[in-house]
Structure formats: structure tokens, C-alpha cells
Design a protein around this motif. Structure first.
Motif, PDB file in Angstrom:
ATOM      1  N   UNK A  19       6.214 -13.140  -8.379  1.00  0.00           N
ATOM      2  CA  UNK A  19       4.964 -12.419  -8.651  1.00  0.00           C
ATOM      3  C   UNK A  19       5.159 -10.936  -8.887  1.00  0.00           C
ATOM      4  N   UNK A  20       6.305 -10.383  -8.512  1.00  0.00           N
ATOM      5  CA  UNK A  20       6.562  -8.945  -8.528  1.00  0.00           C
ATOM      6  C   UNK A  20       5.546  -8.193  -7.660  1.00  0.00           C
ATOM      7  N   UNK A  21       4.980  -8.857  -6.699  1.00  0.00           N
ATOM      8  CA  UNK A  21       4.024  -8.270  -5.751  1.00  0.00           C
ATOM      9  C   UNK A  21       4.491  -8.576  -4.336  1.00  0.00           C
ATOM     10  N   UNK A  22       4.051  -7.756  -3.384  1.00  0.00           N
ATOM     11  CA  UNK A  22       4.367  -8.021  -1.983  1.00  0.00           C
ATOM     12  C   UNK A  22       3.288  -8.914  -1.382  1.00  0.00           C
ATOM     13  N   UNK A  23       3.639  -9.751  -0.421  1.00  0.00           N
ATOM     14  CA  UNK A  23       2.616 -10.562   0.238  1.00  0.00           C
ATOM     15  C   UNK A  23       1.537  -9.694   0.899  1.00  0.00           C
ATOM     16  N   UNK A  24       1.913  -8.525   1.398  1.00  0.00           N
ATOM     17  CA  UNK A  24       0.952  -7.620   2.019  1.00  0.00           C
ATOM     18  C   UNK A  24      -0.088  -7.154   1.003  1.00  0.00           C
ATOM     19  N   UNK A  25       0.361  -6.767  -0.194  1.00  0.00           N
ATOM     20  CA  UNK A  25      -0.592  -6.274  -1.202  1.00  0.00           C
ATOM     21  C   UNK A  25      -1.498  -7.386  -1.709  1.00  0.00           C
ATOM     22  N   UNK A  26      -0.993  -8.622  -1.774  1.00  0.00           N
ATOM     23  CA  UNK A  26      -1.841  -9.725  -2.211  1.00  0.00           C
ATOM     24  C   UNK A  26      -2.864 -10.093  -1.146  1.00  0.00           C
ATOM     25  N   UNK A  27      -2.528  -9.876   0.114  1.00  0.00           N
ATOM     26  CA  UNK A  27      -3.448 -10.201   1.197  1.00  0.00           C
ATOM     27  C   UNK A  27      -4.506  -9.126   1.367  1.00  0.00           C
ATOM     28  N   UNK A  28      -4.065  -7.868   1.450  1.00  0.00           N
ATOM     29  CA  UNK A  28      -4.980  -6.781   1.794  1.00  0.00           C
ATOM     30  C   UNK A  28      -5.439  -5.951   0.601  1.00  0.00           C
ATOM     31  N   UNK A  29      -4.841  -6.146  -0.563  1.00  0.00           N
ATOM     32  CA  UNK A  29      -5.304  -5.454  -1.755  1.00  0.00           C
ATOM     33  C   UNK A  29      -4.652  -4.119  -2.025  1.00  0.00           C
ATOM     34  N   UNK A  30      -3.767  -3.638  -1.170  1.00  0.00           N
ATOM     35  CA  UNK A  30      -3.081  -2.371  -1.393  1.00  0.00           C
ATOM     36  C   UNK A  30      -1.714  -2.409  -0.732  1.00  0.00           C
ATOM     37  N   UNK A  31      -0.858  -1.468  -1.126  1.00  0.00           N
ATOM     38  CA  UNK A  31       0.502  -1.427  -0.595  1.00  0.00           C
ATOM     39  C   UNK A  31       0.524  -0.792   0.785  1.00  0.00           C
ATOM     40  N   UNK A  32       1.458  -1.252   1.598  1.00  0.00           N
ATOM     41  CA  UNK A  32       1.633  -0.708   2.942  1.00  0.00           C
ATOM     42  C   UNK A  32       2.577   0.490   2.892  1.00  0.00           C
ATOM     43  N   UNK A  33       2.409   1.368   3.854  1.00  0.00           N
ATOM     44  CA  UNK A  33       3.331   2.496   3.999  1.00  0.00           C
ATOM     45  C   UNK A  33       4.435   2.042   4.942  1.00  0.00           C
ATOM     46  N   UNK A  34       5.660   2.141   4.470  1.00  0.00           N
ATOM     47  CA  UNK A  34       6.813   1.736   5.264  1.00  0.00           C
ATOM     48  C   UNK A  34       7.046   2.783   6.346  1.00  0.00           C
ATOM     49  N   UNK A  35       7.386   2.370   7.581  1.00  0.00           N
ATOM     50  CA  UNK A  35       7.579   3.352   8.666  1.00  0.00           C
ATOM     51  C   UNK A  35       8.584   4.452   8.339  1.00  0.00           C
ATOM     52  N   UNK A  36       9.576   4.177   7.512  1.00  0.00           N
ATOM     53  CA  UNK A  36      10.554   5.212   7.151  1.00  0.00           C
ATOM     54  C   UNK A  36       9.902   6.344   6.354  1.00  0.00           C
ATOM     55  N   UNK A  37       8.783   6.081   5.685  1.00  0.00           N
ATOM     56  CA  UNK A  37       8.104   7.115   4.907  1.00  0.00           C
ATOM     57  C   UNK A  37       7.424   8.139   5.810  1.00  0.00           C
ATOM     58  N   UNK A  38       7.172   7.785   7.064  1.00  0.00           N
ATOM     59  CA  UNK A  38       6.615   8.755   8.003  1.00  0.00           C
ATOM     60  C   UNK A  38       7.688   9.727   8.479  1.00  0.00           C
ATOM     61  N   UNK A  39       8.899   9.231   8.627  1.00  0.00           N
ATOM     62  CA  UNK A  39       9.987  10.056   9.153  1.00  0.00           C
ATOM     63  C   UNK A  39      10.468  11.047   8.102  1.00  0.00           C
ATOM     64  N   UNK A  40      10.760  10.558   6.913  1.00  0.00           N
ATOM     65  CA  UNK A  40      11.196  11.442   5.818  1.00  0.00           C
ATOM     66  C   UNK A  40      10.006  11.686   4.908  1.00  0.00           C
ATOM     67  N   UNK A  41       9.989  12.824   4.285  1.00  0.00           N
ATOM     68  CA  UNK A  41       8.854  13.139   3.407  1.00  0.00           C
ATOM     69  C   UNK A  41       9.048  12.447   2.063  1.00  0.00           C
ATOM     70  N   UNK A  42       8.275  11.429   1.829  1.00  0.00           N
ATOM     71  CA  UNK A  42       8.338  10.699   0.566  1.00  0.00           C
ATOM     72  C   UNK A  42       7.260  11.236  -0.372  1.00  0.00           C
ATOM     73  N   UNK A  43       7.403  11.002  -1.667  1.00  0.00           N
ATOM     74  CA  UNK A  43       6.379  11.473  -2.608  1.00  0.00           C
ATOM     75  C   UNK A  43       4.987  10.917  -2.317  1.00  0.00           C
ATOM     76  N   UNK A  44       4.899   9.688  -1.811  1.00  0.00           N
ATOM     77  CA  UNK A  44       3.589   9.123  -1.485  1.00  0.00           C
ATOM     78  C   UNK A  44       2.933   9.868  -0.340  1.00  0.00           C
ATOM     79  N   UNK A  45       3.714  10.243   0.669  1.00  0.00           N
ATOM     80  CA  UNK A  45       3.149  10.941   1.829  1.00  0.00           C
ATOM     81  C   UNK A  45       2.808  12.395   1.502  1.00  0.00           C
ATOM     82  N   UNK A  46       3.587  13.027   0.614  1.00  0.00           N
ATOM     83  CA  UNK A  46       3.318  14.419   0.230  1.00  0.00           C
ATOM     84  C   UNK A  46       2.036  14.493  -0.592  1.00  0.00           C
ATOM     85  N   UNK A  47       1.814  13.516  -1.465  1.00  0.00           N
ATOM     86  CA  UNK A  47       0.647  13.523  -2.350  1.00  0.00           C
ATOM     87  C   UNK A  47      -0.602  12.930  -1.706  1.00  0.00           C
ATOM     88  N   UNK A  48      -0.571  12.625  -0.416  1.00  0.00           N
ATOM     89  CA  UNK A  48      -1.697  11.997   0.263  1.00  0.00           C
ATOM     90  C   UNK A  48      -2.857  12.975   0.426  1.00  0.00           C
TER      91      UNK A  48
END
Length: 146
Positions: A19-48
Motif C-alpha cells: 500500500x505504501x502506507x503505514x497501518x497507523x495512517x490507515x487507521x487514524x488518518x494521519x502519520x505518527x511522530x516517531x519518538x526519535x523526532x522528539x529527541x533530535x530536531x527533525x524538519x517536521x518538528x521544526x515546522x510545527x
């Protein structure tokens, strides 16, 4: 036991090949934030931005059903590709009336499937056969096999 939550999290947030989709996104409708993105500054967390995120989340929830339908269509295409791949190596046999054949014991279920029981039963005589491989069988004394 301690590793189970992290293993389940990685399984739910890894895109599937069909499907090229994650089971989480198909269930809840959006992508999850991976715990490692909280520790290091990722582009998704900076643009929040909370205001923009809430609006985009509602849009994602509105499009969740469409995303699931697209995933189901991709799974169907993926299954057709796999079926074609495996069926390319199949050698089709045509049985003619009068041929002797064996039948898998698991199909008839006349005996329980245990380790030392025979896997095949027969021989049976083919009475008639069709193009799609369906055969009507008879015992050696010409009585039909149910």
C-alpha cells in the motif's frame, strides 16, 4: 517483554510494500511522530505550528476514507502482480476421461490429517473434465465419488 512496545510501534509506523502506507495512517488518518523526532530536531518538528496542524489534521481526517480506498486498490493490484508472478510457473495439466488420478486427502476430509496418515487417496478414474480443471471422479467399480 520490555521491547514489545517499541517493536509494535515500529511495525505500525513502517510503510507496507503493498500500500505504501503505514497501518497507523490507515487507521487514524494521519502519520505518527516517531519518538526519535522528539529527541533530535527533525524538519517536521521544526515546522510545527499548532493552528496550522489542527486544520491539516481535520483535512487528513476528511480524506482518511479516500486514503483507505486507494490502499485497497493498491493491494488488489499488488495481489494481481503476485498472482501473475507465481502462475507464470504453473504447468497446467488436462485430464482426459479414463485417466487415473490421486486426490489429496485434505480435500475429501475422509480421514483426519495426522502426521503419519497418507496425504493422497485413490486411484480414481476421471469420468469427465472441464477446461478450468474441474474433474468428476469415479471409483474403479464405476460408482461416482461424492
Amino acid at each position: 517483554m520490555e521491547e514489545l512496545p517499541s517493536v509494535l510501534w515500529s511495525y505500525r509506523t513502517t510503510p507496507r510494500s503493498a500500500t505504501q502506507e503505514t497501518p497507523f495512517s490507515l487507521t487514524y488518518g494521519f502519520e505518527a511522530v516517531v519518538p526519535a523526532e522528539f529527541i533530535t530536531s527533525s524538519p517536521r518538528m521544526v515546522a510545527y505550528a499548532a493552528e496550522v496542524n489542527e486544520e491539516e489534521r481535520r483535512v487528513d481526517l476528511d480524506l482518511a476514507e479516500e486514503k483507505r480506498d486507494m490502499a485497497m486498490a493498491k493491494v488488489a493490484i499488488y495481489k494481481n502482480i503476485l498472482t501473475g508472478y507465481y502462475n507464470a510457473r504453473v504447468k497446467h495439466l488436462r485430464f482426459n476421461p479414463g485417466d487415473l488420478v490421486l486426490r489429496k486427502n485434505s480435500v475429501s476430509r475422509t480421514e483426519p490429517q495426522e502426521k503419519l496418515n497418507p496425504k493422497w487417496e485413490g486411484p480414481y478414474c476421471v469420468v469427465e473434465s472441464s477446461q478450468n480443471g474441474y474433474c468428476k471422479l469415479a471409483y474403479r467399480n464405476d460408482s461416482r465419488v461424492p
